[in-house]
Design a protein around this motif. Structure first.
Motif, PDB file in Angstrom:
ATOM      1  N   HIS A 158       0.835  -1.209   0.000  1.00  0.00           N
ATOM      2  CA  HIS A 158       0.000   0.000   0.000  1.00  0.00           C
ATOM      3  C   HIS A 158       0.874   1.266   0.000  1.00  0.00           C
ATOM      4  O   HIS A 158       0.598   2.219  -0.727  1.00  0.00           O
ATOM      5  CB  HIS A 158      -0.931  -0.011   1.212  1.00  0.00           C
ATOM      6  N   HIS A 184      -7.007   9.319  -0.465  1.00  0.00           N
ATOM      7  CA  HIS A 184      -6.090   8.911  -1.522  1.00  0.00           C
ATOM      8  C   HIS A 184      -6.276   9.857  -2.712  1.00  0.00           C
ATOM      9  O   HIS A 184      -6.914   9.520  -3.706  1.00  0.00           O
ATOM     10  CB  HIS A 184      -6.303   7.443  -1.887  1.00  0.00           C
ATOM     11  N   HIS A 224      -4.250  11.410   6.300  1.00  0.00           N
ATOM     12  CA  HIS A 224      -3.846  10.166   5.642  1.00  0.00           C
ATOM     13  C   HIS A 224      -2.790  10.418   4.562  1.00  0.00           C
ATOM     14  O   HIS A 224      -1.938   9.568   4.310  1.00  0.00           O
ATOM     15  CB  HIS A 224      -5.052   9.432   5.050  1.00  0.00           C
ATOM     16  N   HIS A 253       1.140   8.696   4.157  1.00  0.00           N
ATOM     17  CA  HIS A 253       1.828   8.145   2.980  1.00  0.00           C
ATOM     18  C   HIS A 253       3.165   8.823   2.700  1.00  0.00           C
ATOM     19  O   HIS A 253       3.841   8.458   1.732  1.00  0.00           O
ATOM     20  CB  HIS A 253       0.930   8.276   1.742  1.00  0.00           C
TER      21      HIS A 253
HETATM   22 ZN    ZN Z   1      -3.549   4.831   2.276  1.00  0.00          ZN
END
Ligand code: ZN
Ligand code: ZN
Length: 339
Positions: A172, A240, A261, A265
């Protein structure tokens, strides 16, 4: 085995592949998918609104604001990036592989609750006074969401903190650009962990409610989804994406915004392992992993560090490399254990 049974197996295989692939392609029309058209539309609308009214977006007036929005967030550089194209292929293949390989060992809260009921007994339906029914249902709906979100946090933390699980979660984090399809860039073993832990906790909660409160209680649902999960799906696709949506200093300490989020990443060391929550930020606060995003967009690159160049560029990398890495890790730790 007779020829006929081979024919049946082949037919079954082709049917399952075709069916699962069709479901994946038609996800925008499936109400329970995160890619349901309503969620995609809300994603675009929220993204545009945040962009238009942010200091950055406000700097581009009229038509040029829309042009700049498209250049930044809907460009070919992002949506046709090799990492994004790998996401699309992986999404389709995973749609076939996961149900076939992991389907027989998949569990959900209903299975767990039924299993506990068979072991420890089930409760009586209509045990709650009718006047209290709505209140209890609201309480159960809220508790279910909190426990589900906590389960996802625990699972995600295990994937980061347990070294052999991290090898699978790297899939991921190997994404270099984010699109809503990156939401599905998970190794099947990662998906199993992210599914099993919340299922165990919510299954236990459901059994407890049914056993000791009222076996007729169910959560409020909307279009086939828990009503709160449905509500968060309106914005969660932006997790995302490269659109910076931050809720502000106060709310950011309670809820995980898309910007939280995106920081998760980041490949910069100061961000590693931060913001593991899905929607509630409290778990990260208690665990010491919360990094509150600023109101204005922050600059950082996304992906993994310390990996050989081109490690995560093929379908084989995404499916097989975690096993190879795991074997290498085991070989390295063996002599240390003997010493
Ligand atoms: Zn993610
Ligand atoms: Zn992660």
């Amino acid at each position: 085995m007779t020829d006929l049974s081979w024919m049946t197996l082949l037919y079954d295989f082709v049917y399952k592949v075709t069916f699962n692939l069709t479901v994946a392609i038609l996800a925008p029309f499936k109400q329970t998918s995160e890619l349901y058209w309503v969620f995609l539309l809300s994603t675009i609308m929220i993204a545009w609104t945040f962009w238009r009214y942010s200091a950055l977006g406000a700097g581009f007036k009229g038509v040029s604001s829309l042009g700049e929005f498209r250049r930044r967030f809907l460009s070919r550089d992002t949506w046709w990036h090799p990492s994004a194209r790998l996401d699309y292929r992986f999404y389709l293949v995973n749609a076939i592989v996961v149900p076939v390989v992991m389907g027989p060992i998949w569990i959900n809260d209903v299975n767990v609750s039924a299993w506990l009921a068979s072991l420890f007994g089930a409760g009586q339906s209509a045990a709650v006074h009718p006047a209290l029914h709505i209140t209890v249902r609201v309480l159960y709906t809220l508790l279910f969401f909190i426990v589900y979100d906590f389960g996802r946090f625990v699972a995600h933390s295990l994937l980061h903190d347990v070294q052999w699980l991290w090898e699978f979660h790297k899939v991921h984090h190997s994404a270099e650009v984010l699109t809503p399809v990156t939401t599905f860039r998970f190794h099947p073993i990662d998906l199993a962990v992210m599914s099993w832990v919340p299922a165990l906790l919510t299954g236990f909660l459901t059994w407890g409610f049914h056993r000791f409160v009222d076996s007729g209680i169910g959560a409020f649902m909307f279009l086939g989804l828990h009503v709160m999960i449905w509500a968060f799906n309106l914005i969660d696709n932006l997790r995302h994406s490269h659109v910076w949506v931050s809720y502000g200093d106060t709310l950011n300490r309670w809820l995980i915004s898309p910007a939280h989020h995106q920081l998760h990443h980041s490949l910069e060391e100061r961000h590693w392992g931060c913001n593991r929550g899905s929607d509630i930020a409290l778990w990260d606060r208690l665990y010491g992993t919360l990094i509150v995003p600023s109101k204005e967009p922050e600059q950082f690159r996304m992906g993994l560090t310390g990996e050989p160049e081109g490690s995560w560029t093929t379908m084989a990398d995404l499916y097989v490399r975690p096993f190879g890495n795991l074997l290498r890790r085991l070989r390295r730790t063996k002599p240390a254990l003997k010493a």
